[in-house]
Design a protein around this motif. Structure first.
Motif, short mmCIF file in Angstrom:
data_model
loop_
_atom_site.label_atom_id
_atom_site.label_comp_id
_atom_site.label_asym_id
_atom_site.label_seq_id
_atom_site.Cartn_x
_atom_site.Cartn_y
_atom_site.Cartn_z
N LEU A 14 2.85 52.96 21.92
CA LEU A 14 1.49 52.02 22.20
C LEU A 14 1.05 51.25 21.35
O LEU A 14 0.58 50.06 21.42
N ASP A 15 0.83 51.84 20.03
CA ASP A 15 0.33 51.24 18.91
C ASP A 15 1.05 49.76 18.33
O ASP A 15 0.32 48.99 18.09
N VAL A 16 2.40 49.91 18.56
CA VAL A 16 3.01 48.71 18.39
C VAL A 16 2.61 47.38 19.11
O VAL A 16 2.49 46.33 18.52
N TYR A 17 1.92 47.73 20.15
CA TYR A 17 1.53 46.60 21.23
C TYR A 17 0.07 46.26 20.70
O TYR A 17 -0.51 45.48 21.48
N GLN A 18 -0.40 46.87 19.91
CA GLN A 18 -1.84 46.61 19.48
C GLN A 18 -2.97 46.53 20.46
O GLN A 18 -3.59 45.54 20.55
N PRO A 19 -3.34 47.56 20.91
CA PRO A 19 -4.34 47.57 22.23
C PRO A 19 -5.67 47.89 21.47
O PRO A 19 -5.63 47.89 20.26
N LYS A 20 -6.86 47.22 21.97
CA LYS A 20 -7.77 47.39 20.98
C LYS A 20 -8.30 48.91 21.02
O LYS A 20 -8.96 49.28 19.90
N SER A 21 -8.28 49.64 22.05
CA SER A 21 -8.70 51.14 22.02
C SER A 21 -7.39 51.83 22.94
O SER A 21 -7.37 51.23 23.84
N VAL A 22 -7.15 53.31 22.54
CA VAL A 22 -6.49 53.86 23.57
C VAL A 22 -7.35 55.21 23.59
O VAL A 22 -7.29 56.07 22.86
N LYS A 23 -7.36 55.67 24.96
CA LYS A 23 -7.90 56.88 25.19
C LYS A 23 -7.14 57.65 26.24
O LYS A 23 -6.37 56.88 26.91
N VAL A 24 -7.09 58.91 26.15
CA VAL A 24 -6.09 59.65 27.06
C VAL A 24 -6.73 60.49 27.96
O VAL A 24 -7.69 61.27 27.64
N ALA A 25 -6.60 60.45 29.24
CA ALA A 25 -7.28 61.29 30.42
C ALA A 25 -6.23 62.34 31.01
O ALA A 25 -5.23 61.42 31.33
N SER A 26 -6.09 63.59 30.89
CA SER A 26 -5.07 64.21 31.66
C SER A 26 -5.75 65.37 32.45
O SER A 26 -6.81 65.94 32.01
N LEU A 27 -5.21 65.50 33.76
CA LEU A 27 -5.96 66.38 34.56
C LEU A 27 -5.87 67.71 34.02
O LEU A 27 -6.59 68.59 34.05
N LEU A 28 -4.34 67.88 33.46
CA LEU A 28 -4.12 69.37 33.36
C LEU A 28 -3.67 69.28 31.73
O LEU A 28 -3.17 68.37 31.23
N LEU A 29 -4.00 70.54 31.05
CA LEU A 29 -3.32 70.66 29.71
C LEU A 29 -2.84 72.24 29.78
O LEU A 29 -3.67 73.30 29.84
N LYS A 30 -1.52 72.21 29.45
CA LYS A 30 -1.05 73.61 29.42
C LYS A 30 -1.10 74.37 28.27
O LYS A 30 -0.72 73.84 26.97
N ARG A 31 -1.34 75.71 28.34
CA ARG A 31 -1.51 76.58 27.11
C ARG A 31 -0.09 77.09 26.79
O ARG A 31 0.55 77.65 27.54
N ARG A 32 0.35 76.37 25.83
CA ARG A 32 1.59 76.65 25.45
C ARG A 32 1.78 77.14 23.87
O ARG A 32 1.25 76.68 23.09
N PRO A 33 2.63 77.95 23.40
CA PRO A 33 2.74 78.52 22.19
C PRO A 33 3.21 77.79 21.04
O PRO A 33 2.99 77.38 20.21
N ASP A 34 4.25 76.57 21.83
CA ASP A 34 4.80 75.79 20.97
C ASP A 34 4.18 74.37 21.36
O ASP A 34 4.90 73.36 21.09
N SER A 35 2.92 74.36 21.62
CA SER A 35 2.05 73.12 21.69
C SER A 35 1.88 72.57 20.30
O SER A 35 1.83 73.09 19.25
N THR A 36 1.86 71.15 20.28
CA THR A 36 1.80 70.44 19.03
C THR A 36 0.27 70.54 18.76
O THR A 36 -0.33 69.87 17.64
N GLY A 37 -0.65 71.08 19.46
CA GLY A 37 -2.14 71.07 19.23
C GLY A 37 -2.74 69.84 19.71
O GLY A 37 -3.98 69.80 19.59
N TYR A 38 -1.77 68.82 20.29
CA TYR A 38 -2.64 67.47 20.75
C TYR A 38 -3.55 67.85 22.04
O TYR A 38 -3.18 68.69 22.89
N ILE A 39 -4.69 67.47 21.87
CA ILE A 39 -5.87 67.44 22.94
C ILE A 39 -6.29 66.29 23.43
O ILE A 39 -6.66 65.39 22.55
N PRO A 40 -6.10 65.88 24.73
CA PRO A 40 -6.44 64.44 25.29
C PRO A 40 -7.99 64.30 25.16
O PRO A 40 -8.66 65.22 24.82
#
Ligand SMILES: Oc1ncnc2c1N=NC2
Ligand SMILES: [Mg+2]
Ligand SMILES: [Mg+2]
Length: 213
Positions: free
Chosen positions: A145-171
């Motif tokens: 998305l960054d390539v398309y130069q939005p003014k701002s980007v936020k993420v809403a996710s209904l669910l976040l799964k607890r995973r041992p192999d998670s990248t640690g990314y939190i919306p």
């Protein structure tokens, strides 16, 4: 934390106490999050997103297909606040479909709806997802998305799964943090089945076999 934590051995609801499509009764293990609770949580997420939003307009970017129901309900609740509070902002709507093809090395993200991306330049984007699992897909999408130069980007996710192999990314906005189980319903699918189920449920072994491809 900023979201409801559904514990690993948390309360599970029986399908005997709720309405589920008769054709899925044999394949649902239990109800993890009943539809009413989903709706109430989204109503509050809408207030948090509305309060946190700066700008004169938003593009709600629904990630199909799983994000369909969440996007619909979220847009309705934000829309209601736009009617009944001192602040309102125009909401645009666009859609992307993501397919992550797995090859030998790593999952490579394929995005369909690229013309939607072109329209994001200079816009305040809210990405609306059903579930963030390891976080890989979302991190690849954000880079794209960054390539398309939005003014701002936020993420809403209904669910976040607890995973041992998670990248640690939190919306930026999360409805529920859930156990590391495969869930279905509320537009989340298993091989395209169960999207027509209102509650977020856990599929049972019979259902995994019955709807396996
Ligand atoms: O639990 C899940 N249920 C449905 N779809 C997905 C899930 N995790 N990543 C994608
Ligand atoms: Mg999704
Ligand atoms: Mg799916």
């Amino acid at each position: 934390p900023k979201f409801i934590k559904v514990e690993d051995n948390g309360h599970l609801y029986s399908i005997d106490h709720f309405s589920v499509p008769r054709h899925y009764e044999d394949s649902i293990g239990s109800i993890l999050i009943p539809h009413g609770l989903i709706a109430d949580r989204i109503e509050r997420m809408a207030r948090d997103i509305h309060e946190g939003f700066e700008g004169e307009s938003m593009i709600l970017l629904c990630i199909l297909k799983g994000g369909f129901r969440f996007s619909q309900d979220l847009m309705n609740y934000i829309g209601a606040i736009n009617c009944n509070s001192g602040k309102s902002f125009q909401i645009g709507l666009d859609f992307l479909r993501l397919k992550s093809y797995t090859n030998e090395e790593s999952g490579e993200l394929k995005i369909m709806g690229v013309d939607a991306l072109e329209s994001l330049k200079g816009k305040n984007v809210l990405i609306v997802e059903d579930i963030v699992d390891t976080g890989n897909t979302m991190q690849q999408l954000l880079k794209t998305l960054d390539v398309y130069q939005p003014k701002s980007v936020k993420v809403a996710s209904l669910l976040l799964k607890r995973r041992p192999d998670s990248t640690g990314y939190i919306p930026d906005y999360v409805g529920f943090e859930i156990p590391n189980k495969f869930v279905i319903g509320y537009a989340l699918d298993y091989n395209e089945y169960f999207r027509d189920l209102n509650h977020i449920c856990v599929i049972n072994d019979f259902g995994k076999k019955k709807y396996a491809i």
